[in-house]
Design a protein around this motif. Structure first.
Motif, PDB file in Angstrom:
ATOM      1  N   ASN A 100       0.809  -1.224   0.000  1.00  0.00           N
ATOM      2  CA  ASN A 100       0.000   0.000   0.000  1.00  0.00           C
ATOM      3  C   ASN A 100       0.842   1.273   0.000  1.00  0.00           C
ATOM      4  O   ASN A 100       0.460   2.275  -0.598  1.00  0.00           O
ATOM      5  N   ILE A 101       1.984   1.245   0.688  1.00  0.00           N
ATOM      6  CA  ILE A 101       2.789   2.457   0.818  1.00  0.00           C
ATOM      7  C   ILE A 101       3.736   2.652  -0.364  1.00  0.00           C
ATOM      8  O   ILE A 101       3.992   3.776  -0.802  1.00  0.00           O
ATOM      9  N   GLN A 102       4.292   1.564  -0.876  1.00  0.00           N
ATOM     10  CA  GLN A 102       5.161   1.595  -2.054  1.00  0.00           C
ATOM     11  C   GLN A 102       6.420   2.437  -1.878  1.00  0.00           C
ATOM     12  O   GLN A 102       6.921   3.030  -2.837  1.00  0.00           O
ATOM     13  N   SER A 103       6.901   2.549  -0.654  1.00  0.00           N
ATOM     14  CA  SER A 103       8.167   3.237  -0.413  1.00  0.00           C
ATOM     15  C   SER A 103       8.722   2.805   0.934  1.00  0.00           C
ATOM     16  O   SER A 103       8.018   2.190   1.736  1.00  0.00           O
ATOM     17  N   ASN A 104       9.981   3.157   1.190  1.00  0.00           N
ATOM     18  CA  ASN A 104      10.624   2.829   2.458  1.00  0.00           C
ATOM     19  C   ASN A 104      10.648   4.028   3.409  1.00  0.00           C
ATOM     20  O   ASN A 104      11.492   4.102   4.291  1.00  0.00           O
ATOM     21  N   VAL A 105       9.705   4.955   3.222  1.00  0.00           N
ATOM     22  CA  VAL A 105       9.732   6.191   3.987  1.00  0.00           C
ATOM     23  C   VAL A 105       9.612   5.936   5.496  1.00  0.00           C
ATOM     24  O   VAL A 105      10.242   6.634   6.298  1.00  0.00           O
ATOM     25  N   LEU A 106       8.822   4.954   5.900  1.00  0.00           N
ATOM     26  CA  LEU A 106       8.659   4.677   7.332  1.00  0.00           C
ATOM     27  C   LEU A 106       9.965   4.239   7.958  1.00  0.00           C
ATOM     28  O   LEU A 106      10.350   4.701   9.036  1.00  0.00           O
ATOM     29  N   HIS A 107      10.674   3.338   7.278  1.00  0.00           N
ATOM     30  CA  HIS A 107      11.954   2.864   7.802  1.00  0.00           C
ATOM     31  C   HIS A 107      13.010   3.965   7.757  1.00  0.00           C
ATOM     32  O   HIS A 107      13.868   4.049   8.629  1.00  0.00           O
ATOM     33  N   SER A 108      12.926   4.807   6.753  1.00  0.00           N
ATOM     34  CA  SER A 108      13.860   5.927   6.651  1.00  0.00           C
ATOM     35  C   SER A 108      13.663   6.892   7.817  1.00  0.00           C
ATOM     36  O   SER A 108      14.635   7.367   8.423  1.00  0.00           O
ATOM     37  N   LYS A 109      12.408   7.176   8.150  1.00  0.00           N
ATOM     38  CA  LYS A 109      12.117   8.050   9.290  1.00  0.00           C
ATOM     39  C   LYS A 109      12.579   7.418  10.600  1.00  0.00           C
ATOM     40  O   LYS A 109      13.130   8.087  11.469  1.00  0.00           O
ATOM     41  N   ALA A 110      12.327   6.112  10.734  1.00  0.00           N
ATOM     42  CA  ALA A 110      12.731   5.408  11.952  1.00  0.00           C
ATOM     43  C   ALA A 110      14.237   5.481  12.142  1.00  0.00           C
ATOM     44  O   ALA A 110      14.725   5.692  13.262  1.00  0.00           O
ATOM     45  N   ASP A 111      14.987   5.307  11.069  1.00  0.00           N
ATOM     46  CA  ASP A 111      16.449   5.353  11.154  1.00  0.00           C
ATOM     47  C   ASP A 111      16.951   6.703  11.656  1.00  0.00           C
ATOM     48  O   ASP A 111      17.941   6.782  12.373  1.00  0.00           O
ATOM     49  N   LYS A 112      16.251   7.768  11.278  1.00  0.00           N
ATOM     50  CA  LYS A 112      16.675   9.107  11.681  1.00  0.00           C
ATOM     51  C   LYS A 112      16.223   9.448  13.102  1.00  0.00           C
ATOM     52  O   LYS A 112      16.949  10.100  13.862  1.00  0.00           O
ATOM     53  N   MET A 113      15.013   9.010  13.456  1.00  0.00           N
ATOM     54  CA  MET A 113      14.430   9.435  14.733  1.00  0.00           C
ATOM     55  C   MET A 113      14.765   8.538  15.920  1.00  0.00           C
ATOM     56  O   MET A 113      15.028   9.025  17.024  1.00  0.00           O
ATOM     57  N   PHE A 114      14.753   7.238  15.719  1.00  0.00           N
ATOM     58  CA  PHE A 114      14.878   6.312  16.844  1.00  0.00           C
ATOM     59  C   PHE A 114      16.162   6.469  17.657  1.00  0.00           C
ATOM     60  O   PHE A 114      16.117   6.385  18.890  1.00  0.00           O
ATOM     61  N   PRO A 115      17.322   6.680  17.026  1.00  0.00           N
ATOM     62  CA  PRO A 115      18.542   6.845  17.844  1.00  0.00           C
ATOM     63  C   PRO A 115      18.480   8.039  18.793  1.00  0.00           C
ATOM     64  O   PRO A 115      19.152   8.063  19.821  1.00  0.00           O
ATOM     65  N   ILE A 116      17.654   9.030  18.454  1.00  0.00           N
ATOM     66  CA  ILE A 116      17.487  10.199  19.323  1.00  0.00           C
ATOM     67  C   ILE A 116      16.379   9.954  20.351  1.00  0.00           C
ATOM     68  O   ILE A 116      16.512  10.297  21.536  1.00  0.00           O
ATOM     69  N   ILE A 117      15.294   9.335  19.911  1.00  0.00           N
ATOM     70  CA  ILE A 117      14.129   9.136  20.774  1.00  0.00           C
ATOM     71  C   ILE A 117      14.364   8.078  21.856  1.00  0.00           C
ATOM     72  O   ILE A 117      13.996   8.274  23.019  1.00  0.00           O
ATOM     73  N   GLU A 118      14.984   6.968  21.492  1.00  0.00           N
ATOM     74  CA  GLU A 118      15.118   5.831  22.412  1.00  0.00           C
ATOM     75  C   GLU A 118      15.786   6.166  23.747  1.00  0.00           C
ATOM     76  O   GLU A 118      15.244   5.836  24.812  1.00  0.00           O
ATOM     77  N   PRO A 119      16.951   6.819  23.748  1.00  0.00           N
ATOM     78  CA  PRO A 119      17.586   7.117  25.044  1.00  0.00           C
ATOM     79  C   PRO A 119      16.782   8.090  25.902  1.00  0.00           C
ATOM     80  O   PRO A 119      16.842   8.032  27.132  1.00  0.00           O
ATOM     81  N   ILE A 120      16.018   8.972  25.270  1.00  0.00           N
ATOM     82  CA  ILE A 120      15.196   9.920  26.037  1.00  0.00           C
ATOM     83  C   ILE A 120      14.032   9.184  26.700  1.00  0.00           C
ATOM     84  O   ILE A 120      13.728   9.417  27.872  1.00  0.00           O
ATOM     85  N   LEU A 121      13.396   8.285  25.972  1.00  0.00           N
ATOM     86  CA  LEU A 121      12.323   7.477  26.548  1.00  0.00           C
ATOM     87  C   LEU A 121      12.844   6.683  27.747  1.00  0.00           C
ATOM     88  O   LEU A 121      12.198   6.627  28.805  1.00  0.00           O
TER      89      LEU A 121
END
Length: 258
Positions: free
Chosen positions: A84-105
């Motif tokens: 349905n999405i036809q792109s890797n945009v979700l994984h691309s966003k996760a790669d950028k955001m998760f390393p910053i978000i995870e330690p704060i959580l």
């Protein structure tokens, strides 16, 4: 004598009929070690422990073998699959955001599963919502200021991932303190604590998966769980030829020395 014979036959006939009715109206009794091999198309099939481990939010399990829950989760997973999405945009966003978000959580004691909320909130587009919510955590201006973010004509810290994540942690922790459930805290993040509290009292039910909520909030946690499943198992849902930090190569390749 004939009369007595007829009465005796009638009594025997009635007893036979009652006996047969009892046989066919009673559930069969199986031996203790008997296992009924009934095929199931549910995502949540026995053993329950395996299903709960596979599909959960913040270690709070979904109801097992619930057809409504099964349908809603299947629908949400299919909606976010590559087909349905036809792109890797979700994984691309996760790669950028998760390393910053995870330690704060982690620093604020928030379960790691909340890192998927920005993917659900900002979706494929991001930006500002028609109601004025902005940033990956989709804060409204008033809520953002309440939790320490500057929002004015010259600066909008809702767009700062690190600062907005800290604000989100403060808000989520407050919601958990109110509802004593991470699942309900996530639902309240979407719908607001006042509306959710009213729904709980009206329905006399505090299990999110058994509550009747508005369309957006009623599917919100399912979206988070679907996002978690797809990001964690990309190939299973059609995502190929991408690099994700979640599947890191071995350190000796020298890719982490930059």
């Amino acid at each position: 004598m004939t009369k007595k014979h007829l009465i005796t036959c009638s009594v025997i006939l009635v007893l036979v009929i009652i006996s047969r009715l009892n046989i066919f109206s009673t559930d069969p009794v199986y031996p203790v070690n008997y296992i009924a091999h009934t095929p199931s198309k549910l995502l949540f099939s026995l053993p329950a422990e395996a299903a709960e481990e596979a599909f959960s939010f913040a270690d709070e399990a979904l109801p097992v073998n619930d057809k409504k829950v099964d349908f809603k989760l299947k629908k949400s997973i299919a909606k976010h699959g590559y087909k349905n999405i036809q792109s890797n945009v979700l994984h691309s966003k996760a790669d950028k955001m998760f390393p910053i978000i995870e330690p704060i959580l982690k620093a604020y004691g928030i379960p790691e599963d909340f890192k998927y909320i920005p993917l659900v909130e900002s979706g494929l587009k991001g930006g500002t919502s028609p109601k004025g919510a902005r940033g990956v955590w989709q804060f409204m201006p008033g809520t953002a200021r309440t939790y320490g973010l500057k929002v004015n004509k010259s600066i909008d810290e809702r767009l700062n991932l690190r600062k907005s994540t800290i604000a989100a942690c403060k808000y989520i922790k407050e919601l958990y303190g109110e509802f004593n459930s991470w699942t309900l805290a996530a639902a309240a993040y979407n719908n607001g604590s006042i509306k959710l509290e009213r729904a709980i009292h009206k329905q006399n039910e505090d299990n999110y998966f058994r509550m009747t909520l508005n369309r957006e909030t009623g599917s919100y946690v399912y979206k988070i769980i679907a996002m978690k499943e797809i990001i964690s198992n990309p190939a299973k849902y059609g995502y190929k030829n991408f690099y994700s930090y979640m599947q890191k190569p071995t350190p000796f390749l020298g890719l982490y020395n930059n």
